[in-house]
Structures are given as C-alpha cells and as structure tokens.
Design a protein around this motif. Structure first.
Motif: not given
Length: 203
Positions: A165-176
């Motif tokens: 119903g809205t964009p949802v963050v499913a995965a993230v990455q920052k460096g390791n």
C-alpha cells in the motif's frame, strides 16, 4: 563458501529456523552470545523477533552492541527482520530507542491503509544492485511478518523494496552490513538463494 557463521543469541531470535536453513545449505553456524566467538567467526547473522526497545536493551546490557559495531568493519553481517531494524540509527516502536547505527535512518510504523501486521508473501524490486540478490529475479516473492520498517537516510543503501500500500524497504546494505526485513529462512528457494549468497561473501 566462507567458514563459520556466528548466529547471535541475545534472547529474542527464532534461532532454529535460521540455523536449519543454513545447515541445509551446508553452511557452518554456531549459536553464541560470546564476544570472542563473534570475533573469530567469518560472518555474523543477527536474527530477531519482537519489539525494538527490548532487543536493543538486551544487546546493550550484554555489551554485544559494541562487539557488533566493531565486527561490522571487518566481516559481513546480516540482520533478519528485527535484526535488520536494529542496524538503523534508531527505532520508534513503543518509545524512541537507539539502534546500532550501522545503517543511517530510523524504524517507523508502516504508513499504509492495509492491515498491520503485514504478514505474507510480497514481491521484491531492486533499486540498487547487491551481491546478496545474485540469481534472484525482480518480482520474486519472499515472506514478511512486521508492522515497522526501516526508513533509510540514504536511498543508495536500499537494495530491495516491496509494496504494501506504500513502498516499504525490504533490504539494505552499507559496506559489509546487510539487512533483510523479510525472512529468507521462510522464503523457499528464493530465500535459500539469498542465504547462499550471504554464505559466499568474503570468499
């Protein structure tokens, strides 16, 4: 494949389903709350079920928060569900509470007209490339159980999104540092591929 993956036991994770999936893939795991074990491991997996403040408090009281922050500079870390949320600077569930600060942003209730918690299978899209999703196709489905989601300060850290119903963050990455809001260990072949990819990092 990497050597041993330490699964962090801090009293709020469903450790068995994660380790079962890793065992199935032939990835060596050890369930531990010992700082030395985390330092010796080739990678770290941070699971989590429940409320953000309870989990953050347990990490802080045990001193594991500082260990995880230090180890994130040296080896791959994967947070799953609440484990991913804890990677952010802070959470707003129940009360404002500091996270590990490994990924910029905060964790807020999903702003949607759909029913919460969000439970079920949703498809992924990939705004930024990541080795975590090698061999996973746009539109593949994974399994979610959550009412809160990460809001990333830097869009470049968002490697997968879903729509509820809205964009949802499913995965993230920052460096390791990697995080999946969904449960790869409960997401069939797609989830196993993601865990296999994590196991292949650092080789």
């Amino acid at each position: 494949m990497m050597g041993r993956i330490a699964v962090v036991d801090y009293g709020v994770g469903n450790l068995k389903s994660v380790t079962n999936a890793m065992d199935y893939l032939g990835l060596k795991t050890c369930i531990t709350s010992d700082a030395r074990e985390l330092e010796l491991a080739d990678a770290i997996l941070l699971p989590g079920v429940g409320a953000f403040p309870d989990a953050a408090d347990k990490l802080r009281v045990s001193g594991l928060d500082q260990v995880l922050v230090a180890q994130a500079q040296q080896k791959p870390i994967l947070g799953i569900c609440l484990g991913m949320q804890l990677l952010f600077d802070q959470g707003e569930e129940v009360r404002e509470c500091k996270g590990l600060g490994l990924v910029g942003g905060c964790v807020r209730k999903i702003e949607t007209n759909l029913k919460l918690p969000h439970i079920g299978w949703n498809s992924l899209s990939f705004p930024n490339p990541s080795p975590l999703f090698a061999g996973v196709e746009e539109g593949n489905y994974v399994y979610f159980v959550h009412s809160f989601c990460g809001v990333a300060a830097d869009p470049a850290t968002v490697i997968a999104q879903t729509d509820y119903g809205t964009p949802v963050v499913a995965a993230v990455q920052k460096g390791n540092v990697y995080g999946c809001q969904f449960h790869p260990e409960k997401s069939g072949e797609v989830g196993l591929q993601i865990l296999r990819n994590f196991g292949g990092l650092n080789t």
